[in-house]
Design an enzyme around this catalytic site. Sequence first.
Site: not given
Ligand code: TYM
Length: 339
Positions: A116, A199, A202
């Site tokens: 990032k 991966k 977004k």
């Molecule tokens: P975020 O918003 O980037 O993504 C949400 C969830 O989607 C999963 N994910 C994927 N899984 C498979 N293939 C992909 N290409 C892919 N892209 C995203 C992510 O692994 C995630 O599970 N930091 C986290 C949000 C968060 C969180 C938490 C999660 C904040 N606090 C506490 C669990 C527990 C995030 O940015 O996810």
Amino acid sequence: MNASPRSTVFSGAQPSGQLTLGNYLGAMRTWVQMQDDYDCIFCVVDLHALTVRQDPAQLRAHIFELTALYLACGIDPARSTIFLQSHVPAHAELAWLLATFTQMGELERMTQFKDKSQQHKHNINAGLFTYPILMAADILLYHTHRVPVGEDQKQHLELARDIAIRFNGLYGPVFRVPEPLIARDGVARVKDLQNPTKKMSKSAESELARVMLLDAPEAILKKFKKAVTDALGVIRYDEEGQPGVANLLNIWCAATGQSREQALAHFSHHQYGKLKVETAEAVNAILQPIRTRFQELNADREMLQTVLASGAEQARRRADAVMEKVLDALGLPVARSRF
Ligand code: TYM
């Protein structure tokens, strides 16, 4: 999923625009399934989204859209707690306390921070750096047993565990040490359709790289038709040698519920065109009902506000009980007016 029934599950997603097919297959679909067996808490992590610059009006819209998407995907507020991170001040509060138990070196090793800070060179703010501490606070505030996430969050979860173990080692068993639940093989890291070694995200530059949950059927078909494959012209499962084809096979399996063997039996004597079109059709079939429900739910702002208000109340009660233990353990007198 072999934890005992009614163990606590916590997970969340950022309201930074719509969700991708990767978010859905890697995380949200598992959340929906876990509601039957676990005490589930799903958070819209708006504070996390602030680590990159946001337009306020757009952020507000994205927050409600993500809440509507949670519901449209099948998260049920009658069975699970759905809430907005900023509605429960204990998240930011615990993040500060946990920052004093986290080493700079640990944060510097986080690959997501490295990625990032490359993407946002003009705004490498301290929040981007301390983001994993806020995530640890999210999880530890609810005595969480399991955290269902995609593979990209694994390193953050390991840090959350290390922080909990360190704190408990100094002050006794205040936190439960959470277990990650990484999505199954094939969907733990759904790949970018234009660059299948990365991966699906977004933030990819090309729209063609990612399928969004609310994409129209024609857009989905176009994106899969243009998906990058290779010049070999054979359908085999070879992640290293044919990552584009492997990604399509994984997505087709996840969308149809068929195994990899079934996929290979079905496609192996055919051309890439068939794999692409049938994958688009299978994805469209699972997303169509979500899109329809989303339109209705997103139009009802009042209902979404009510869901979030009731979720915040449940979450606040649980988080405050843990905060009280933490403050007490640290020697900070708990304000009488607070609990
Ligand atoms: P975020 O918003 O980037 O993504 C949400 C969830 O989607 C999963 N994910 C994927 N899984 C498979 N293939 C992909 N290409 C892919 N892209 C995203 C992510 O692994 C995630 O599970 N930091 C986290 C949000 C968060 C969180 C938490 C999660 C904040 N606090 C506490 C669990 C527990 C995030 O940015 O996810």
